[in-house]
Design a protein around this motif. Sequence first.
Motif, short mmCIF file in Angstrom:
data_model
loop_
_atom_site.label_atom_id
_atom_site.label_comp_id
_atom_site.label_asym_id
_atom_site.label_seq_id
_atom_site.Cartn_x
_atom_site.Cartn_y
_atom_site.Cartn_z
N TYR A 187 -4.76 -1.08 37.71
CA TYR A 187 -5.89 -1.57 37.16
C TYR A 187 -6.98 -1.28 37.90
N TYR A 188 -7.05 -1.61 39.18
CA TYR A 188 -8.32 -1.70 39.98
C TYR A 188 -8.86 -0.08 40.22
N LEU A 189 -7.76 0.65 40.46
CA LEU A 189 -8.34 2.04 40.69
C LEU A 189 -9.06 2.83 39.62
N PRO A 190 -8.43 2.80 38.43
CA PRO A 190 -9.20 3.53 37.37
C PRO A 190 -10.24 2.65 36.73
N LYS A 191 -10.43 1.32 36.83
CA LYS A 191 -11.47 0.35 36.54
C LYS A 191 -12.38 0.58 37.50
N LEU A 192 -12.38 0.59 38.63
CA LEU A 192 -13.33 0.68 39.85
C LEU A 192 -14.12 1.94 39.82
#
Length: 422
Positions: free
Chosen positions: A275-280
Motif C-alpha cells: 500500500y504505502y510504497l505505491p501510494k506515497l
Amino acid sequence: MKLGKTVLYSGLITFSKTLAGFISTKVVASVVGPSGVAVIGAFINFIAIVLAFGNGAINSGIVKYTAEYKNNIQKSFKLFNTALFISVVFSAICCVILLIFSNYFSILIFTTDKYSYIIRCLGFFLLFYALNTLLISILNGRGLINVYTVVNTIGTFVSVLLTCALVYFYKVEGALYALIFSQSLMFIFTFYFFFKKTEFPKKNFKLTYNKIIGKNLFSYSFMAIITALTMPVSQIIIRNLIIESEGTDQAGIWQGIMRISDAYLLVIVTALGTYYLPKLSSLKDNGLIRKEILQGYKYVIPVTFVGLVTVFFLRNFIIRLLYTESFISMSELFLWQLIGDLFKMTSYILAYVMLAKAQVKLYIATEIIFSALYVFLSYIFISFYGVVGTTYAFALNYFLYMIILFIYFRKLLKIKNAEFKF
C-alpha cells in the motif's frame, strides 16, 4: 486501494504464509534441530543478498513507476520491458559468479565448502527468482492486491509441501533445496495468474531497453542494494558471533526468535509494502503525505502492540508449537525482541517515506549506520549477557533509529501544511 482493504488482503497473505511457516518450521526444527535451523537461516540471508543483485535491485523502482504510469499503457510497457531486460541480464551475470565462486561462498556463509553444490543450484534457478519478483512488483504497483493474494496463497502452500518432503528425505540439504525450488514453483503460479487476471498481453513483453527508464530504475538500485546487504550481512555476522561465543545450537535459538518475530509482523510489513510504497510514490502534496503517515500509525501501532503482547504471553506455547523442547530457552529472548519490534514498525512507516521519495543519501546513511550499530551492540552485549544480549542490541538499535527519523521528519509530522522538501 484503501489501507483497510489492503490490510485485509495482507492479513490473508499473512495467514497463509504464517500457517505454512508454522508447518515447515515445525518439520525443520524436529528433523534438523537448532544447529540445522542456524544453517538454514544463514542461507536465507544469502538468498536475500543474491536476489537483490539478481534483478538489478530495481523492485522498488518497478513499484513506484508502475504506479506513476498506471494511465499510460505505452509508457508502462517501456517500463516492463526495460525491467525484464535488466532482470535477465543481471540474473545471468549472478549465475556465472555463483557457479565460479561456489566454494568461496559456501565457506563464507556456512564455514564449510560442503554446500558449494547448493550455491551452484541457486545460480541456475536465479532467473526464476528475478522474473517472479518482476511480476509481483508490477501487481504491487498496479494495486492488484487481490491477484497478489491468490498468487501468494497458492504458491505458499505448494512450497510448504515441497519443504516438508525434501526435509523428511534429505534433512538440512533438503531444506536448502526447498528454499531454491519453492521460488521456481512460485513463478509458475505468478506467471499463470498474472496473464489470466490482468489486461497485459504476453506478446507485449519484449527484451528491450529504454535508457531513460533504465536510468530511473537504477536510481533505486543503490538504496535496494544497501538494504539487501546491510540487514542480511549484519545477521550473518551476528550469527557467527553467537556461534563463536555460545555455539551453533544457541545460534539456532536466536534464528528461531527472529523467525517468530518476522512471522507475526508479516501482516504489517506486507500492508506497508503493497500500500504505502505505491501510494506515497504517487502523492506530491505534503499535506496528503502527512495524512497517510498518520493514518498508517493509526493502524500500525495498535496492531503491533496487540500482536507483541499476545506473542509474549503465549511464548512458551508458541515455542512448543513451532519448535521442540530443545528450543525452550528461547523464552528468555522474547521481551526485548518484541519491544524492539514495536520500535521497528514505528520506524518503518517513515522509512517507506524515504524510499518512496528517493531520499537516497538519508536512506543509505541510516541503513549503513544502524546495521553497523546493531552488529557493534550485539558484539558488546553478547560478550556480557550471551545470546539474550542480541535482543538488547536489537531493541536499542531500533529505538535510536526511530528517534532519528522522528527528529528528521518532525516538521512534516507536526505541521499540517509543512514546507518539507523531498
